[in-house]
Design a protein around this motif. Sequence first.
Motif, PDB file in Angstrom:
ATOM      1  N   THR A   1       6.530   1.536  -9.683  1.00  0.00           N
ATOM      2  CA  THR A   1       6.945   0.253  -9.087  1.00  0.00           C
ATOM      3  C   THR A   1       5.953  -0.215  -9.434  1.00  0.00           C
ATOM      4  OG1 THR A   1       6.530   1.514  -6.987  1.00  0.00           O
ATOM      5  CG2 THR A   1       6.424  -0.176  -6.481  1.00  0.00           C
TER       6      THR A   1
ATOM      7  N   GLY B   1       9.661  -5.107   0.388  1.00  0.00           N
ATOM      8  CA  GLY B   1       8.548  -5.493  -1.132  1.00  0.00           C
ATOM      9  C   GLY B   1       8.935  -5.918  -1.747  1.00  0.00           C
TER      10      GLY B   1
ATOM     11  N   GLY C   1      10.599  -0.409  -0.101  1.00  0.00           N
ATOM     12  CA  GLY C   1       9.883  -1.374  -1.246  1.00  0.00           C
ATOM     13  C   GLY C   1      11.036  -1.830  -1.987  1.00  0.00           C
TER      14      GLY C   1
ATOM     15  N   PHE D   1      -1.447  -4.800  -4.961  1.00  0.00           N
ATOM     16  CA  PHE D   1      -0.625  -3.260  -5.245  1.00  0.00           C
ATOM     17  C   PHE D   1      -1.261  -2.356  -5.444  1.00  0.00           C
ATOM     18  CE2 PHE D   1       2.189  -1.005  -7.539  1.00  0.00           C
ATOM     19  CZ  PHE D   1       3.394  -0.244  -6.471  1.00  0.00           C
ATOM     20  N   THR D   2      -1.092  -1.339  -4.214  1.00  0.00           N
ATOM     21  CA  THR D   2      -1.457   0.235  -5.207  1.00  0.00           C
ATOM     22  C   THR D   2      -0.083   1.329  -4.363  1.00  0.00           C
ATOM     23  OG1 THR D   2      -3.743  -0.444  -3.949  1.00  0.00           O
ATOM     24  CG2 THR D   2      -3.538   2.293  -4.101  1.00  0.00           C
ATOM     25  N   GLY D   3      -0.030   1.703  -5.579  1.00  0.00           N
ATOM     26  CA  GLY D   3       1.223   2.846  -5.340  1.00  0.00           C
ATOM     27  C   GLY D   3       1.096   3.535  -7.656  1.00  0.00           C
ATOM     28  N   SER D   4       2.685   4.007  -7.485  1.00  0.00           N
ATOM     29  CA  SER D   4       2.916   4.335  -8.786  1.00  0.00           C
ATOM     30  C   SER D   4       3.412   3.645  -9.318  1.00  0.00           C
ATOM     31  CB  SER D   4       4.528   5.278  -8.382  1.00  0.00           C
ATOM     32  OG  SER D   4       5.034   4.167  -8.297  1.00  0.00           O
TER      33      SER D   4
ATOM     34  N   CYS E   1      -5.643   9.002  -5.527  1.00  0.00           N
ATOM     35  CA  CYS E   1      -5.087   8.688  -6.675  1.00  0.00           C
ATOM     36  C   CYS E   1      -6.299   9.527  -8.458  1.00  0.00           C
ATOM     37  CB  CYS E   1      -5.188   7.400  -6.926  1.00  0.00           C
ATOM     38  SG  CYS E   1      -6.308   6.700  -6.213  1.00  0.00           S
TER      39      CYS E   1
ATOM     40  N   LYS F   1       2.371  -4.351   3.172  1.00  0.00           N
ATOM     41  CA  LYS F   1       3.822  -4.014   3.295  1.00  0.00           C
ATOM     42  C   LYS F   1       3.289  -2.700   3.207  1.00  0.00           C
ATOM     43  CE  LYS F   1       6.728  -2.455   2.253  1.00  0.00           C
ATOM     44  NZ  LYS F   1       7.150  -0.745   1.733  1.00  0.00           N
TER      45      LYS F   1
ATOM     46  N   GLU G   1       6.951   3.080   3.503  1.00  0.00           N
ATOM     47  CA  GLU G   1       7.529   3.593   4.606  1.00  0.00           C
ATOM     48  C   GLU G   1       6.911   4.873   5.212  1.00  0.00           C
ATOM     49  OE1 GLU G   1       7.757   2.793   1.866  1.00  0.00           O
ATOM     50  OE2 GLU G   1       9.943   2.937   0.508  1.00  0.00           O
TER      51      GLU G   1
ATOM     52  N   TRP H   1       0.977   5.742   0.901  1.00  0.00           N
ATOM     53  CA  TRP H   1       0.820   6.060   2.666  1.00  0.00           C
ATOM     54  C   TRP H   1      -0.068   7.602   2.231  1.00  0.00           C
ATOM     55  CZ3 TRP H   1       1.717  11.450   0.106  1.00  0.00           C
ATOM     56  CH2 TRP H   1       1.689  11.529  -0.784  1.00  0.00           C
TER      57      TRP H   1
ATOM     58  N   THR I   1       1.084  -1.115  -0.291  1.00  0.00           N
ATOM     59  CA  THR I   1      -0.235  -0.100   0.392  1.00  0.00           C
ATOM     60  C   THR I   1       0.950   1.099   0.067  1.00  0.00           C
ATOM     61  OG1 THR I   1      -0.135  -0.166   2.214  1.00  0.00           O
ATOM     62  CG2 THR I   1      -2.061  -0.877   0.864  1.00  0.00           C
TER      63      THR I   1
ATOM     64  N   LEU J   1      -3.575   2.026  -9.725  1.00  0.00           N
ATOM     65  CA  LEU J   1      -2.081   3.325  -9.885  1.00  0.00           C
ATOM     66  C   LEU J   1      -2.374   4.512  -9.960  1.00  0.00           C
ATOM     67  CD1 LEU J   1      -0.081   0.721 -12.335  1.00  0.00           C
ATOM     68  CD2 LEU J   1       0.110   0.557  -9.896  1.00  0.00           C
ATOM     69  N   GLY J   2      -1.511   4.672 -10.248  1.00  0.00           N
ATOM     70  CA  GLY J   2      -1.927   6.564 -11.110  1.00  0.00           C
ATOM     71  C   GLY J   2      -3.050   6.926 -11.615  1.00  0.00           C
TER      72      GLY J   2
ATOM     73  N   GLU K   1       1.835  12.671 -13.997  1.00  0.00           N
ATOM     74  CA  GLU K   1       1.121  12.586 -12.516  1.00  0.00           C
ATOM     75  C   GLU K   1       1.662  13.750 -11.011  1.00  0.00           C
ATOM     76  OE1 GLU K   1       0.397   9.753  -9.946  1.00  0.00           O
ATOM     77  OE2 GLU K   1      -1.872   9.688  -9.591  1.00  0.00           O
TER      78      GLU K   1
HETATM   79  P1  NAD Z   1       5.249   3.560  -4.482  1.00  0.00           P
HETATM   80  O1  NAD Z   1       4.651   3.184  -5.858  1.00  0.00           O
HETATM   81  O2  NAD Z   1       6.109   4.900  -4.420  1.00  0.00           O
HETATM   82  O3  NAD Z   1       4.947   3.257  -3.523  1.00  0.00           O
HETATM   83  C1  NAD Z   1       3.720   2.055  -3.311  1.00  0.00           C
HETATM   84  C2  NAD Z   1       4.098   1.382  -2.429  1.00  0.00           C
HETATM   85  O4  NAD Z   1       4.868  -0.294  -2.823  1.00  0.00           O
HETATM   86  C3  NAD Z   1       5.275   0.771  -0.541  1.00  0.00           C
HETATM   87  O5  NAD Z   1       4.475   0.455   0.275  1.00  0.00           O
HETATM   88  C4  NAD Z   1       6.484   1.641  -1.550  1.00  0.00           C
HETATM   89  O6  NAD Z   1       6.982   0.946  -0.384  1.00  0.00           O
HETATM   90  C5  NAD Z   1       6.462  -0.182  -2.240  1.00  0.00           C
HETATM   91  N1  NAD Z   1       7.915  -0.302  -3.126  1.00  0.00           N
HETATM   92  C6  NAD Z   1       7.838   0.759  -3.614  1.00  0.00           C
HETATM   93  N2  NAD Z   1       9.414  -0.533  -4.373  1.00  0.00           N
HETATM   94  C7  NAD Z   1       9.291  -1.753  -4.494  1.00  0.00           C
HETATM   95  C8  NAD Z   1       8.952  -2.582  -4.721  1.00  0.00           C
HETATM   96  N3  NAD Z   1      10.301  -2.510  -6.033  1.00  0.00           N
HETATM   97  N4  NAD Z   1       8.892  -3.586  -5.136  1.00  0.00           N
HETATM   98  C9  NAD Z   1       7.512  -3.925  -4.503  1.00  0.00           C
HETATM   99  N5  NAD Z   1       7.055  -2.530  -2.945  1.00  0.00           N
HETATM  100  C10 NAD Z   1       7.413  -1.318  -3.644  1.00  0.00           C
HETATM  101  O7  NAD Z   1       3.675   5.294  -4.769  1.00  0.00           O
HETATM  102  P2  NAD Z   1       3.344   6.256  -4.129  1.00  0.00           P
HETATM  103  O8  NAD Z   1       4.429   7.194  -3.872  1.00  0.00           O
HETATM  104  O9  NAD Z   1       3.986   5.731  -1.986  1.00  0.00           O
HETATM  105  O10 NAD Z   1       1.263   6.459  -3.843  1.00  0.00           O
HETATM  106  C11 NAD Z   1       1.189   7.306  -4.472  1.00  0.00           C
HETATM  107  C12 NAD Z   1       1.136   6.417  -6.093  1.00  0.00           C
HETATM  108  O11 NAD Z   1      -0.254   5.911  -5.650  1.00  0.00           O
HETATM  109  C13 NAD Z   1       0.814   7.226  -6.870  1.00  0.00           C
HETATM  110  O12 NAD Z   1       1.252   7.400  -8.285  1.00  0.00           O
HETATM  111  C14 NAD Z   1      -0.848   7.295  -6.780  1.00  0.00           C
HETATM  112  O13 NAD Z   1      -1.270   8.025  -8.072  1.00  0.00           O
HETATM  113  C15 NAD Z   1      -1.193   5.781  -6.247  1.00  0.00           C
HETATM  114  N6  NAD Z   1      -2.649   5.331  -5.987  1.00  0.00           N
HETATM  115  C16 NAD Z   1      -2.663   4.676  -6.227  1.00  0.00           C
HETATM  116  C17 NAD Z   1      -4.816   4.701  -6.021  1.00  0.00           C
HETATM  117  C18 NAD Z   1      -5.353   3.676  -7.362  1.00  0.00           C
HETATM  118  O14 NAD Z   1      -6.033   2.866  -6.425  1.00  0.00           O
HETATM  119  N7  NAD Z   1      -5.775   4.028  -8.038  1.00  0.00           N
HETATM  120  C19 NAD Z   1      -4.765   4.896  -4.674  1.00  0.00           C
HETATM  121  C20 NAD Z   1      -3.843   5.556  -3.613  1.00  0.00           C
HETATM  122  C21 NAD Z   1      -2.732   5.686  -4.851  1.00  0.00           C
END
Ligand code: NAD
Length: 490
Positions: A238, A218, A214, A232-235, A289, A181, A184, A157, A155, A257-258, A387
């Motif tokens: 990643t 991660g 991560g 996974f929710t994030g960028s 997001c 996970k 951070e 932050w 997830t 994602l984003g 984004e």
């Molecule tokens: P990020 O991708 O940097 O990190 C997200 C998570 O992934 C963290 O827990 C991080 O530690 C982990 N991570 C990083 N590198 C990794 C790896 N190599 N392997 C496994 N895990 C790893 O994203 P962020 O900056 O924390 O969050 C912002 C992003 O999340 C934005 O792009 C936003 O749009 C997106 N987001 C999407 C949604 C959705 O539902 N679509 C919701 C909220 C946020």
Amino acid sequence: MTDHQTTVAGVRVDTRHSIGGRRVASARTFTDVSPVDGSELGEIARGGAAEVDAAVTAAREAFPGWAATSRAQRARVLHAVADGVERRSEELAVVETWDNGALLRSHRKGVLPRVAQNFRFFADRLLALDHEDFTTRGHRNHVSWDPAGPCALITPWNAPLMLASWKVAPALAAGNTVVLKPAEWSPLTASLLVDVAAAAGLPPGVLNVVQGYGAEAGAALVAHPDVRRISFTGSVPTALTIAAAASQRLTPVSLELGGKSPLLVFADADLDLAVDLAVEQYDNAGQVCLAATRVLVEEPVADAFTCRLAERIRRLRQGDPRDEDTDIGPNVHQRQLARIDGYVQRALAAGARAVVGGGPNTEAGGLHYRPTLLTDVAQDSEIVQEEVFGPVLTLQTFRTEAEAVALANDTRFGLAAVLATADRERADRVTARLVAGTVWVNCFYVRDLRAPFGGSRLSGVGREGGDWSFDFFCDVKNTVTAPEGWRDHG
Ligand code: NAD
């Protein structure tokens, strides 16, 4: 702050991992810093491959027992988790605000009730999960949702506990075990969720939490051979790494994602409503997001709309996220603030005009960025295409419906779209042509847990929410049973 505990606003938080029902420390730690005032919130265990392996092993060992519990029993435990979240909601809200800087009033009124609802919803949905049997030449087809195994949940932050519960609840309801996970930059409420779940009677090893970076914890988690699902929710960068790791074993992935979603304002729209919708995109200091950060306005109303919007933005109050009166709190981290400002300064250098904002808020200090509205931006520019994940909107104009759709779809993302129009037929026509996982017409952020949620293009892979979550977290099985005595009839 003691060795393995920290106290945040009077709430004790264990800073270690939770593996197999026990708290486990790591030799290394990292410092969790609050965006509210820059204070150090705690030294958090910094897990790596060894801790991940221990957690996945615990999840694998706990899996047969949890998978064998009845649906009714699992639902009871999940409701008890929801009860625990409700009982501790004030503590969870306060700790979350200290950890990620989002508004305390949003946590109290919106986020924490939603966290509890996530557990209740998936518990109830589990009990109703059913597919009518059907027959093929007298043979009965029966569909069942079998638990899949240990799930890796990762997830970001910006909405830590909300997104954790959005994944943990359906994964557990489905009969799976979990290794979570958290990000951070906001690790604390995941630790509190473990306490809540244990008090609710969740057996040891069913929900494990590994803290860490991560690239260390991660990466080890998504590469682990015993993980059966990765959500996974994030960028996007990643997600590309995770998808590559998952492809080695064809582990199913759900990627949320984003986005760079459009807000289309047609000349026939209620302009007050349209301005309200635009202002909502600054929620959580723009770290959402789904935020529709590309405002596209039909030319005849563009000047009037821009004036009204600018006026409203100037009235937004920035400050301490714990104050009831604050509209926009700090961004999460110095690195995020610098990233946001980098996008804005490059846009200004390329010819954009800041109608409002355009830099950090030096009066509010800390990590506050001024809510910013940029015009004179080119469709192919970085500020329109990338984004920003901060309180920054761009505003462009269009002449025709076709042009509006073309601009709206001209991005690598496809998470959401918002329409402001009084013409229902137009809304239907435009919606049908937009590439987006969710379209809101004359509204924003109305999210029913029964609805599918996810993105198209680089905004994601797959859908979660409602029965889509069970489809992802389960091994869906079809059992075909011959009618009795069918061989007698040839
Ligand atoms: P990020 O991708 O940097 O990190 C997200 C998570 O992934 C963290 O827990 C991080 O530690 C982990 N991570 C990083 N590198 C990794 C790896 N190599 N392997 C496994 N895990 C790893 O994203 P962020 O900056 O924390 O969050 C912002 C992003 O999340 C934005 O792009 C936003 O749009 C997106 N987001 C999407 C949604 C959705 O539902 N679509 C919701 C909220 C946020």
